[in-house]
Design an enzyme around this catalytic site. Structure first.
Site, PDB file in Angstrom:
ATOM      1  N   ASP A  15       0.745   2.131  -1.442  1.00 40.63           N
ATOM      2  CA  ASP A  15      -0.497   1.333  -1.442  1.00 40.63           C
ATOM      3  C   ASP A  15      -1.677   2.109  -0.855  1.00 40.63           C
ATOM      4  O   ASP A  15      -2.594   1.529  -0.281  1.00 40.63           O
ATOM      5  CB  ASP A  15      -0.307   0.024  -0.663  1.00 40.63           C
ATOM      6  CG  ASP A  15       0.803  -0.837  -1.240  1.00 40.63           C
ATOM      7  OD1 ASP A  15       0.825  -1.007  -2.467  1.00 40.63           O
ATOM      8  OD2 ASP A  15       1.634  -1.332  -0.473  1.00 40.63           O
ATOM      9  N   GLY A  17      -3.858   3.866  -2.593  1.00 37.17           N
ATOM     10  CA  GLY A  17      -4.940   4.026  -3.563  1.00 37.17           C
ATOM     11  C   GLY A  17      -4.719   5.207  -4.481  1.00 37.17           C
ATOM     12  O   GLY A  17      -5.682   5.814  -4.968  1.00 37.17           O
ATOM     13  N   LYS A  18      -3.442   5.536  -4.733  1.00 38.72           N
ATOM     14  CA  LYS A  18      -3.130   6.687  -5.585  1.00 38.72           C
ATOM     15  C   LYS A  18      -3.631   6.490  -7.017  1.00 38.72           C
ATOM     16  O   LYS A  18      -4.037   7.454  -7.675  1.00 38.72           O
ATOM     17  CB  LYS A  18      -1.609   6.923  -5.603  1.00 38.72           C
ATOM     18  CG  LYS A  18      -1.037   7.335  -4.263  1.00 38.72           C
ATOM     19  CD  LYS A  18       0.447   7.635  -4.350  1.00 38.72           C
ATOM     20  CE  LYS A  18       1.277   6.428  -4.715  1.00 38.72           C
ATOM     21  NZ  LYS A  18       1.217   5.344  -3.716  1.00 38.72           N
ATOM     22  N   LYS A  20      -6.318   5.027  -8.146  1.00 35.49           N
ATOM     23  CA  LYS A  20      -7.736   5.374  -8.228  1.00 35.49           C
ATOM     24  C   LYS A  20      -7.934   6.886  -8.239  1.00 35.49           C
ATOM     25  O   LYS A  20      -8.731   7.423  -9.034  1.00 35.49           O
ATOM     26  CB  LYS A  20      -8.487   4.761  -7.044  1.00 35.49           C
ATOM     27  CG  LYS A  20      -9.960   5.088  -7.009  1.00 35.49           C
ATOM     28  CD  LYS A  20     -10.627   4.572  -5.738  1.00 35.49           C
ATOM     29  CE  LYS A  20     -10.305   5.431  -4.538  1.00 35.49           C
ATOM     30  NZ  LYS A  20     -11.082   5.033  -3.334  1.00 35.49           N
ATOM     31  N   GLY A  44       2.890  -0.061  -8.069  1.00 30.93           N
ATOM     32  CA  GLY A  44       1.744  -0.815  -8.554  1.00 30.93           C
ATOM     33  C   GLY A  44       0.475  -0.027  -8.323  1.00 30.93           C
ATOM     34  O   GLY A  44       0.043   0.142  -7.184  1.00 30.93           O
ATOM     35  N   HIS A  45      -0.108   0.518  -9.391  1.00 34.93           N
ATOM     36  CA  HIS A  45      -1.325   1.320  -9.274  1.00 34.93           C
ATOM     37  C   HIS A  45      -2.509   0.525  -9.797  1.00 34.93           C
ATOM     38  O   HIS A  45      -2.535   0.118 -10.966  1.00 34.93           O
ATOM     39  CB  HIS A  45      -1.185   2.625 -10.051  1.00 34.93           C
ATOM     40  CG  HIS A  45      -0.270   3.611  -9.399  1.00 34.93           C
ATOM     41  ND1 HIS A  45       0.008   4.847  -9.922  1.00 34.93           N
ATOM     42  CD2 HIS A  45       0.438   3.534  -8.246  1.00 34.93           C
ATOM     43  CE1 HIS A  45       0.839   5.497  -9.122  1.00 34.93           C
ATOM     44  NE2 HIS A  45       1.118   4.711  -8.106  1.00 34.93           N
ATOM     45  N   GLN A 180       4.993   5.093  -4.615  1.00 37.90           N
ATOM     46  CA  GLN A 180       5.296   4.840  -3.204  1.00 37.90           C
ATOM     47  C   GLN A 180       4.624   5.902  -2.312  1.00 37.90           C
ATOM     48  O   GLN A 180       3.539   6.349  -2.626  1.00 37.90           O
ATOM     49  CB  GLN A 180       6.809   4.768  -2.969  1.00 37.90           C
ATOM     50  CG  GLN A 180       7.457   3.523  -3.537  1.00 37.90           C
ATOM     51  CD  GLN A 180       7.793   3.612  -5.017  1.00 37.90           C
ATOM     52  OE1 GLN A 180       8.436   4.537  -5.462  1.00 37.90           O
ATOM     53  NE2 GLN A 180       7.338   2.644  -5.783  1.00 37.90           N
ATOM     54  N   THR A 255       4.215  -6.983  -5.691  1.00 36.03           N
ATOM     55  CA  THR A 255       4.931  -8.143  -5.143  1.00 36.03           C
ATOM     56  C   THR A 255       4.020  -9.319  -4.826  1.00 36.03           C
ATOM     57  O   THR A 255       4.497 -10.454  -4.730  1.00 36.03           O
ATOM     58  CB  THR A 255       5.651  -7.740  -3.834  1.00 36.03           C
ATOM     59  OG1 THR A 255       4.668  -7.353  -2.863  1.00 36.03           O
ATOM     60  CG2 THR A 255       6.601  -6.572  -4.083  1.00 36.03           C
ATOM     61  N   LEU A 286     -12.618   3.877   3.756  1.00 37.43           N
ATOM     62  CA  LEU A 286     -13.498   4.057   4.910  1.00 37.43           C
ATOM     63  C   LEU A 286     -14.527   2.932   4.974  1.00 37.43           C
ATOM     64  O   LEU A 286     -14.966   2.532   6.055  1.00 37.43           O
ATOM     65  CB  LEU A 286     -14.192   5.418   4.835  1.00 37.43           C
ATOM     66  CG  LEU A 286     -15.094   5.779   6.013  1.00 37.43           C
ATOM     67  CD1 LEU A 286     -14.300   5.818   7.314  1.00 37.43           C
ATOM     68  CD2 LEU A 286     -15.788   7.114   5.768  1.00 37.43           C
TER      69      LEU A 286
END
Length: 336
Positions: A15, A17-18, A20, A44-45, A180, A255, A286
């Site tokens: 989670d 932000g991969k 993006k 989940g991307h 992950q 989930t 940020l």
């Protein structure tokens, strides 16, 4: 043959932000293939493409730019969910039917795996997608590979990643995309609160990347940490963590569970950078800390607080710069 390859992976507990950053990387650099190297529909991307929000689970992000997107041999696949995902993206204007492929060596998630997951892994807090049992059967050598699935075979989805990337007639530029994150790696993560696949750069190598072809390693993290699962991760008495949780909309893309939140741990971040050989570090969200005017991190078990964003970012850069060539702080949900 592979001319060059980059690896993009998470440095925390997923989670980060991969999605993006993968999407942005494909836009900025030339690739012929995007390969998912681990996990399955537990990923989940979240991707914003041309002003529209998409959430992908198994399909690599190359489809948004018409690039061949391969689910690699290190993954496990739910064929029914994959077909639903292809149909869903197509209905939203992303025609990926001739772009998505599955390496013939990837393993299949069966109904029995999902049932076992639901009834045996609640103490860990899994996604109940059958991931662990599917990998278990793989390593017990009783699993089924993608090449045994009629729908994948007859539908033209199968590919041999070796033949695709290592033939001498084709020049390939590849982005290996991880799911992950480092803290969930089955070997290096906080065992047993981990996933069942390699989340480190080793996972990319296992999917057919020769080390000598590696160019950049893009590591993605947040300026704070989140975790979805059964272990206690967030101090319930810290009201600021609850503020970050709400402001950051920390809900799992797969989930729908609330993500627990904690402050950035510098020691864990440096460990993940070192062990993955990260060259480019991207720190997301940020803007959330700026909006709350809360700039804190943990190092050596102690919390440090800053009065302004510039001091906070400069100090983090000072810690990580000996190990990476570039540090990027992102303030946007849609772009770097």
């Amino acid at each position: 043959m592979i001319l060059y390859a980059d690896v993009l992976l998470g440095l925390q507990a997923g989670d980060e932000g991969k999605g993006k950053i993968t999407h942005a990387s494909i836009k900025q650099k030339e690739y012929t293939h995007v390969v998912r190297f681990n996990g399955g529909p537990n990923a989940g991307h979240t991707i914003y493409h041309e002003g529209q929000k998409f959430v992908t689970h198994q399909i690599p992000a190359g489809v948004f730019y018409g690039i061949k997107s391969v689910i690699g041999p290190g993954c496990v696949v739910s064929v029914s969910e994959l077909m639903q995902e292809i149909e869903g993206l197509t209905s939203l204007g992303i025609d990926c039917r001739n772009l998505v492929f599955v390496d013939k060596r990837a393993h299949l998630i069966q109904d029995s795996h999902i049932q076992v997951d639901k009834y045996t892994n609640q103490a860990i807090g899994t996604t109940n997608k059958g991931i662990g049992p599917a990998y278990s059967d793989k390593y017990k050598r009783v699993g089924l590979r993608a090449e045994s699935d009629i729908l994948l075979t007859d539908g033209g989805f199968l590919i041999d990643l070796y033949e695709e990337l290592h033939n001498d007639q084709t020049e390939c530029m590849v982005l290996f995309e991880g799911a992950q994150g480092f803290e969930l790696d089955v070997d290096w993560g906080d065992y047993p609160y981990v996933t069942s696949s390699p989340c480190t750069i080793a996972g990319a190598f296992q999917n057919g990347l020769p080390p000598g072809k590696l160019d950049e390693v893009i590591g993605v993290a947040k300026v704070y940490e989140t975790y979805v699962g059964a272990k206690e991760f967030q101090d319930p008495a810290d009201y600021m963590l609850m503020e970050i949780q709400q402001a950051g909309n920390e809900v799992g893309a797969t989930t729908g569970r609330m993500r627990q939140v904690n402050y950035l741990d510098i020691d864990k971040l440096i460990k993940a950078i070192k062990l993955n050989g990260v060259t480019i570090l991207v720190l997301n969200k940020l803007d959330i800390l700026e909006n709350l005017q809360c700039f804190r991190y943990i190092q050596g078990g102690h919390m440090f607080e800053f009065g302004d964003v510039d001091s906070f970012c400069h100090t983090i850069e000072t810690f990580v710069k000996p190990y990476v060539t570039d540090v990027i702080f992102s303030r946007s949900a849609t772009e770097i």
